[in-house]
Design a protein around this motif. Structure first.
Motif, short mmCIF file in Angstrom:
data_model
loop_
_atom_site.label_atom_id
_atom_site.label_comp_id
_atom_site.label_asym_id
_atom_site.label_seq_id
_atom_site.Cartn_x
_atom_site.Cartn_y
_atom_site.Cartn_z
N TYR A 1 0.80 -1.22 0.00
CA TYR A 1 0.00 0.00 0.00
C TYR A 1 0.84 1.27 0.00
N VAL B 1 -0.53 2.14 -6.24
CA VAL B 1 -1.68 1.54 -5.57
C VAL B 1 -2.52 2.64 -4.94
N THR B 2 -3.77 2.72 -5.31
CA THR B 2 -4.68 3.72 -4.76
C THR B 2 -5.95 3.04 -4.26
N LYS B 3 -6.64 3.70 -3.40
CA LYS B 3 -7.86 3.15 -2.84
C LYS B 3 -8.93 3.06 -3.93
N ALA B 4 -9.60 1.90 -3.99
CA ALA B 4 -10.63 1.70 -5.00
C ALA B 4 -11.77 2.69 -4.79
N GLU B 5 -12.21 3.30 -5.90
CA GLU B 5 -13.29 4.28 -5.81
C GLU B 5 -14.59 3.76 -6.39
N ASN B 6 -14.56 2.52 -6.91
CA ASN B 6 -15.77 1.94 -7.48
C ASN B 6 -15.64 0.42 -7.46
N LEU B 7 -16.72 -0.27 -7.80
CA LEU B 7 -16.74 -1.73 -7.75
C LEU B 7 -15.81 -2.35 -8.78
N TYR B 8 -15.49 -1.60 -9.83
CA TYR B 8 -14.64 -2.15 -10.89
C TYR B 8 -13.15 -2.03 -10.56
N HIS B 9 -12.81 -1.29 -9.55
CA HIS B 9 -11.41 -1.04 -9.18
C HIS B 9 -10.66 -0.43 -10.36
N LEU B 10 -11.29 0.50 -11.03
CA LEU B 10 -10.71 1.20 -12.17
C LEU B 10 -10.79 2.71 -11.93
N TYR C 1 -13.30 -2.59 -18.65
CA TYR C 1 -14.65 -2.12 -18.31
C TYR C 1 -15.63 -2.36 -19.45
#
Length: 281
Positions: A124, A129-138, A171
């Motif tokens: 981390y 590596v960044t915190k996921a902002e959506n369900l797709y992790h994109l 996506y």
């Protein structure tokens, strides 16, 4: 061959990075070579693993691999055949099983676990590596741009900035790209459209001409990208469609769905986009 040997050693050093994992793996192989009794285990973790490493460091094999079926950019992947996790875990379990008292087994296991942790770094902390902002992790911008370009029940072809190449088809697979991730790696491929897309400023005629040659229906530029040329992009049959998350989307006027998408976004030839256009002779 001297260059091949140096290249191989550099690749191996870079593969291990600042970690001591490669040293731990080497120690595990040596330990199992001496201590392991089961033939099938020895074949898997000692002979086959040793064979892979011998091939990796063999100058003749390295030369053939880098010149015919791999290259120096991906030669390190041969080391993926070494089952580092299973090998070190089994070697530790084998060594700990030889210890008589439970307390000593716990102490040795704890020390080894700490050694493994010290040999690497916290994932981390990696800037990639960044915190996921959506369900797709994109990246959210990728999803927004893909949604804007999507056309129901058909495939489309687009050209997008380099930072989107690795994500957009994860996506929406109906969006085909003029070039893929290989364009990001020097020596893998040469695509003049990618060179023009990453230029600063972008040349209007060059980018639209290459796009037409490759059947591109969407051009996506970073917002604010300066554009130079004798005419703006809109004069070369690519009309500004919309701006999404600071990315400007242009659509090919002759695309079958162009009228539908322009009506959807209410887009005409927008004069607003010419603020970044610099006319040249």
């Amino acid at each position: 061959m001297g260059d091949i040997v140096r290249t191989t050693l550099t690749i191996y050093q870079n593969y291990g990075g600042g970690s001591t994992m490669t040293v731990i793996v080497a120690a595990a192989i040596l330990y199992l070579w001496v201590a392991e009794d089961k033939k099938e285990i020895k074949v898997l973790f000692v002979y086959l693993t040793g064979g892979v490493l011998a091939l990796f460091f063999c100058p003749l094999f390295a030369w053939a691999a880098m010149n015919f079926f791999l290259d120096s950019q991906v030669y390190y992947r041969l080391l993926w055949l070494v089952p580092m996790g299973m090998l070190t875990s089994y070697a530790l379990a084998r060594a700990v099983s030889k210890i008589e008292t439970r307390r000593k087994r716990i102490v040795i296991s704890t020390v080894f676990a700490l050694l493994l942790m010290q040999s690497g770094s916290l994932v981390y902390k990696n800037p990639m590596v960044t915190k996921a902002e959506n369900l797709y992790h994109l990246p959210p911008s990728v999803i927004s741009v893909a949604d804007a370009m999507h056309v129901n029940n058909r495939d489309v072809k687009a050209v997008v900035p380099g930072e989107m190449l690795q994500f957009i088809r994860q996506y929406d697979a109906s969006i085909h790209l003029a070039y893929g991730r290989e364009a990001l790696v020097e020596g893998w491929s040469s695509n003049p459209l990618y060179e023009e897309m990453e230029a600063n400023p972008v040349r209007s005629f060059a980018i639209t001409d290459y796009a037409k040659q490759q059947g591109v229906e969407y051009i996506v530029l970073r917002g604010g990208t300066p554009i130079v040329g004798s005419k703006p992009i809109g004069k070369y049959e690519f009309s500004y469609l919309t701006t999404v998350d600071n990315y400007d989307i242009y659509i090919y006027d002759r695309a079958e769905f162009a009228g539908e998408k322009k009506a959807e976004f209410g887009a005409l030839a927008s004069g607003e986009r010419e603020e970044n256009y610099i006319q040249t002779q």
